[in-house]
Design an enzyme around this catalytic site. Structure first.
Site, short mmCIF file in Angstrom:
data_model
loop_
_atom_site.label_atom_id
_atom_site.label_comp_id
_atom_site.label_asym_id
_atom_site.label_seq_id
_atom_site.Cartn_x
_atom_site.Cartn_y
_atom_site.Cartn_z
CE LYS A 8 -50.66 34.92 47.27
NZ LYS A 8 -51.38 35.97 46.54
NE ARG A 78 -47.45 36.85 44.95
CZ ARG A 78 -46.81 35.68 45.03
NH1 ARG A 78 -45.58 35.62 45.51
NH2 ARG A 78 -47.41 34.58 44.65
N GLY A 87 -58.47 35.44 44.32
CA GLY A 87 -58.74 36.66 43.59
C GLY A 87 -59.34 37.78 44.40
CG MET A 89 -56.37 43.77 45.08
SD MET A 89 -55.04 44.78 45.72
CE MET A 89 -53.62 44.01 44.99
NE ARG A 323 -53.39 28.49 46.80
CZ ARG A 323 -53.74 29.55 46.10
NH1 ARG A 323 -53.62 30.76 46.61
NH2 ARG A 323 -54.21 29.43 44.89
CG HIS A 441 -61.61 32.72 38.97
ND1 HIS A 441 -62.99 32.75 38.83
CD2 HIS A 441 -61.34 33.24 40.19
CE1 HIS A 441 -63.52 33.30 39.93
NE2 HIS A 441 -62.54 33.61 40.75
CD GLU A 759 -92.42 16.57 69.97
OE1 GLU A 759 -92.08 16.90 68.82
OE2 GLU A 759 -93.13 15.58 70.21
CB SER A 778 -85.98 11.04 71.10
OG SER A 778 -85.56 11.44 69.83
N GLY A 780 -87.09 16.30 69.82
CA GLY A 780 -87.72 16.65 68.55
C GLY A 780 -87.42 18.12 68.34
CB CYS A 845 -85.41 11.94 66.20
SG CYS A 845 -86.84 12.64 67.03
CE1 TYR A 865 -81.36 8.67 68.86
CE2 TYR A 865 -80.94 7.66 71.00
CZ TYR A 865 -81.83 8.18 70.05
OH TYR A 865 -83.16 8.20 70.31
P1 ADP Z 1 -53.03 34.80 43.64
O1 ADP Z 1 -53.24 34.91 45.09
O2 ADP Z 1 -54.19 35.23 42.84
O3 ADP Z 1 -52.46 33.47 43.24
P2 ADP Z 1 -50.35 35.86 43.34
O4 ADP Z 1 -49.91 36.95 44.20
O5 ADP Z 1 -49.86 34.52 43.70
O6 ADP Z 1 -51.92 35.89 43.28
O7 ADP Z 1 -49.87 36.23 41.89
C1 ADP Z 1 -50.54 36.20 40.69
C2 ADP Z 1 -49.60 35.73 39.61
O8 ADP Z 1 -48.44 36.56 39.53
C3 ADP Z 1 -49.11 34.33 39.85
O9 ADP Z 1 -49.08 33.63 38.65
C4 ADP Z 1 -47.73 34.55 40.38
O10 ADP Z 1 -46.91 33.43 40.09
C5 ADP Z 1 -47.27 35.80 39.66
N1 ADP Z 1 -46.28 36.54 40.45
C6 ADP Z 1 -46.47 37.07 41.67
N2 ADP Z 1 -45.34 37.65 42.13
C7 ADP Z 1 -44.40 37.48 41.17
C8 ADP Z 1 -43.02 37.84 41.06
N3 ADP Z 1 -42.39 38.49 42.03
N4 ADP Z 1 -42.37 37.51 39.94
C9 ADP Z 1 -43.02 36.85 38.96
N5 ADP Z 1 -44.29 36.49 38.98
C10 ADP Z 1 -45.00 36.79 40.09
MG MG Z 2 -50.91 32.72 43.48
MG MG Z 3 -92.68 16.87 66.86
#
Ligand code: ADP
Ligand code: MG
Ligand code: MG
Length: 893
Positions: A8, A78, A87, A89, A323, A441, A759, A778, A780, A845, A865
């Protein structure tokens, strides 16, 4: 850059450098995270000062002040590791808010409701994510407030007073549950949030995810601090997620969703059902046009499909994330082929981008079309991740894991999923959710781990308490344990377990194109393990370049043959003894002569039948080598089970037939303590030579017949289970004579070879001696693994082995992926074998021949092979190409 800044952070930095509109911010490196843990969970020296300095720079850039009540700077915090970990965190938004800065925010925006909503969200998010308060605790008061506005009220119906009340309640919840007041100082908020991101690296969710994806645990996560922008400032604001191409089909068009007047997680969490991104062109044409331009630019820059997050604040577009997009297998292939066509990437790059597992997925089953027509459709949702899943409905991730552990197959049914459900999703056949869109998700994770998923099935009312679901449209009730069939390609959900049919390789021209490119790159040939002409033909259509293992014993079991084989086995020992007598010039008595006649009659029949089998397979593989293995398993495998026969004879008592008694006696006499280490393989051929003699004749006479029919047969006769060179020398003496006789009689030149399986560990040590008498090797690797580890495969895989893998005693199941020591043994055998016979052809094989990680090892060892089951051939073609490329897709996890 990704190593240090995380995915990110690197994306944000590159967008900023390219002059794209991103909110100002900074990134704390993964190195700082690792230092933090090394120092016993304290921030490394100087880091906090650096953070404060970076905050100053952001303040200068934005003209706002962190904690300034008149013009407050608010930020998001983030997480972001090198590999995207959905997700790991949750992100904390609106950090920096307190009663004072809130006033500033309200005054600046002139929007009291907006300010209080942001504050309410912040306390709840921070409370949950940083202070560890159970999110449910905030949900109840929120729902209660919404209910005041009537049934079905939304977040947006809440008034300023509602929000103020919620703020007060939420603070109280925090104080009760976290044992301290909600922190008001922005610096303290930031400090706590940074540490929480670091801590999340070793949280359960993150650990589970890394284990399942084989990502290293020592990479650490970066922390991104980003100036807040607001998509919830009114109807000229919004937020969304979009892909530069459709991640389901690969089609080249912007694909995604957005919500007007909403913030961050609202789209992903599936709280309201979002609009299609194309609709934005009508609602906010300027912002849409700019977004489209940026999306294009980013795709060109990264030369890959991008997954973008954006927010529009009062008409102004901000990019929040870019990404490489997760995609389905079908999309991965289409995109790779299209991008080569567009000149964006070359063929090698295209081949390197597709994961072997994705090829596997493309050959995955679909529902049988006739059964599906007759099936009862109970609900319909979004087709979020393609494929057909059949299983019993469970409503909880832990339950899913329990059920699967006891051998059930399940479909996980949830209102919506969160990262806490990952372990359940990973074991389920498929996933069904009531809420959330194509970028929720559930959808994102399902696509990534290759599970069928139907999301946003709004008509499904899921009740966790009673473990039931009800479709309001069809009126069907679903209870825990009921069988359901989920079609992730269409979004349909059916009651019951529908039969599936396999996906057709012939119908996938793009996959064939990519595999054609893979063929240009790979060095390893791909052969197949096939016992029947139909299998051989199928394997050939998948691209097999030979048969690496044709097991003759399967041919012994079918229909009338088993009776013939049994008849022969019953008298095999006696007949062999009698024949030895004849050979020594002694006369046979009447009984002995009868036994020999009976045995020979059975063998003659077998020889004819086997020749027919071989003609079929040699004709199907005309022009390509066919390795036929001589009889391998212990003979008792062709006889009835000892216990069953004993019971039969005992129960019958005096009425038992002579035949049954005789059979029982034979089974007893052949009983072995360790049959897998007993009379089998070449040992059997040496004890009862007629078995392998007739097989050799059948193979070569089949070759003669096929050749006379105008085809090009290339049999290679493989002698199994050689441990001592003398076993091979003795067997060859027997078989060379047979072969010469066949060739002499036919008057045809036949292209054939004799070789052996490696083998038994001892064979590895004397591979040079063996190579003098074997024209090919071969591996085994099933037996080689079994005997090197000293594990009985049949007992180990069903027993302690899984536990071993689970407990980390073994890194993986050595019967699935070649163990390094087995690979070393193979290397030694290849080196010694080729030293004695330069250019010796060597293949594998065992089951490992179709496993991508093992194929990489085979490439290094220098095999000619790999041979695998027909349906693994496409995967193996790709894996072999990637193994041949130094820059293959195998990531340094
Ligand atoms: P994830 O890795 O789960 O995508 P993100 O860090 O990208 O988490 O953020 C989760 C949500 O919060 C996303 O929808 C992102 O667009 C929004 N978000 C993150 N930072 C900001 C920011 N500075 N202003 C507005 N929205 C934000
Ligand atoms: Mg995101
Ligand atoms: Mg055998």
């Amino acid at each position: 850059m990704k190593d240090l800044l995380g995915g990110k952070g690197a994306g944000l930095a590159e967008m900023t450098n390219a002059g794209l509109p991103t909110p100002p911010g900074f990134t704390i490196t993964t190195e700082a995270c690792n230092d933090y843990f090394e120092a016993g969970k304290t921030l490394p020296a100087g880091l906090w000062e650096d953070v404060l300095e970076a905050v100053k720079a952001v303040e200068t850039g934005t003209g706002k002040g962190f904690g300034d009540p008149r013009n407050p700077l608010l930020v998001s915090v983030r997480s972001g590791a090198k590999f995207s970990m959905p997700g790991m965190m949750d992100t904390v938004l609106n950090l920096g808010l307190n009663e004072q800065t809130l006033e500033g925010l309200v005054a600046l925006t002139g929007n009291e409701r907006f300010g209080w909503d942001a504050y309410r969200r912040f306390i709840q998010m921070f409370g949950r994510i940083v202070m560890g308060v159970d999110g449910e605790r905030f949900e109840h008061p929120l729902q209660a407030r919404k209910d005041l506005h009537g049934p079905g009220a939304k977040d947006t119906d809440l008034t300023v007073d509602d929000l103020k009340a919620l703020v007060a309640v939420s603070k109280q919840v925090v104080a009760e549950d976290a044992g301290r007041e909600f922190p008001t100082d922005p610096d303290e908020q930031l400090d706590l949030a940074i540490k929480a991101v670091f801590a999340s690296w070793f949280g359960k969710r993150a650990n589970d995810y890394r284990n399942s994806q084989k990502i290293a645990h020592d990479l650490g996560t970066a922390v991104n601090v980003v100036t807040m922008v607001y998509g919830n400032m009114g109807d000229d604001s919004g937020t969304g997620v979009a892909f530069t191409r459709d991640p389901n089909t690969g089609e080249k068009l912007l694909y995604g969703e957005y919500l007007v007047n909403a913030q961050g997680e609202d789209v992903v969490a599936g709280i309201r059902t979002p609009e299609k991104i194309s609709h934005l062109a009508e609602e906010m044409p300027e912002a849409y046009a700019e977004f489209q331009r940026i999306a294009n630019q980013l795709e060109k820059h990264y030369k890959d499909v991008q997954d973008l997050e954006f927010t529009i604040e009062r008409g102004k577009l901000y990019m929040l994330q870019t990404r490489s997009a997760k995609r389905t297998a079908a999309a991965a292939v289409k995109i790779a082929v299209d991008m080569v066509g567009e000149g964006l990437i070359d063929r090698r790059e295209a081949v390197g981008r597709i994961e072997p597992a994705q090829v596997d997925q493309l050959l995955r089953d679909q529902f049988d079309p006739i059964a599906r027509k007759a099936a009862k459709q109970i609900a319909k949702g979004l087709n979020a991740s393609p494929g057909a899943a059949v299983g019993r409905a469970v409503f909880n991730a832990d339950v899913a894991v329990e059920w699967v552990a006891r051998g059930e197959t399940v479909v996980l049914v949830r209102v919506e999923t969160s990262p806490d459900d990952f372990h359940g999703m990973a074991v389920a056949q498929g996933i069904l959710t009531a809420r959330g869109g194509a970028t929720s998700h559930a959808a994102v994770v399902a696509r990534q781990i290759g599970k069928p998923c139907v999301a946003g099935c709004a008509e499904l009312v899921v009740d966790y308490a009673t473990r039931t679901a009800r479709s309001t449209v069809s009126g069907t009730d679903l209870a825990e344990g009921d069988w359901i069939s989920v079609d992730g390609s269409t979004g349909e959900v059916f009651l019951g377990a529908l039969p599936t049919v396999s996906a057709r390789f012939e119908d996938q021209p793009e996959l064939q194109t990519v595999l054609g490119w893979a063929d240009e790159i790979r060095r390893l040939q791909i052969w197949t393990n096939a016992d029947k002409p139909e299998e051989a033909a199928q394997a050939r259509s998948y691209g097999a370049q030979g048969i690496g293992l044709c097991r003759t014993e399967h041919m012994f079991r079918e229909g009338e043959r088993l009776e013939i084989v049994r008849g022969a086995i019953l008298v095999a020992n006696a007949a062999t003894r009698a024949k030895a007598k004849t050979a020594a010039g002694e006369a046979l008595d009447v009984d002995e002569a009868a036994v020999v006649a009976q045995f020979d009659a059975a063998m003659d029949k077998l020889e004819v039948l086997q020749q027919g089998d071989f003609e079929g397979i040699l004709a199907a593989m005309s022009g390509l080598p066919v390795v036929v293995r001589l009889i391998d398993p212990p003979l008792h495998e062709f006889l009835p089970n000892l216990e069953e026969q004993l019971v039969k004879v005992t129960k019958a008592g005096d009425a038992a037939t002579a035949e049954d008694r005789e059979l029982l006696a034979t089974i007893r006499s052949m009983h072995e303590q360790n049959p897998m280490l007993g009379l089998r393989g070449c040992r059997l051929g040496l004890m009862i030579p007629d078995f392998v003699k007739i097989q050799t004749r059948a193979i070569l006479n089949a070759a003669v017949a096929v050749k006379r029919a105008g085809k090009d047969p290339r049999p290679e006769i493989m002698i199994p289970l050689v441990g001592h060179v003398n076993e091979l020398i003795a067997t060859r003496a027997l078989l060379d004579a047979e072969a010469e006789a066949v060739v002499a009689k036919a008057g045809e030149t036949i292209d054939f070879k004799f070789g052996t399986m490696i083998e038994i560990p001892r064979a590895v040590w004397v591979a040079d001696q063996i190579a003098e008498h074997a024209e090919f090797f071969s591996f085994g690797t099933n037996d080689l693994t079994q005997m090197t580890f000293g594990y009985s495969r049949d007992d180990a895989e069903g027993g302690f082995l899984l536990k071993y893998v689970e407990d980390g005693i073994l890194p993986e199941n050595p019967f699935q992926t070649l163990d390094d020591v087995i690979a070393d043994e193979m290397q030694m055998a290849v080196d010694r074998g080729r030293a004695a016979r330069p250019g010796l052809k060597v293949g594998i094989c065992g089951e490992h021949g179709g496993d991508p990680a093992s194929i990489h090892k085979c490439e290094k060892i220098g095999l000619n092979y790999v041979s695998c089951s027909p349906f693994r051939i496409p995967v193996a073609r790709l894996a072999a190409a990637q193994a041949a490329m130094s820059d293959g897709a195998f990531r340094d996890k």
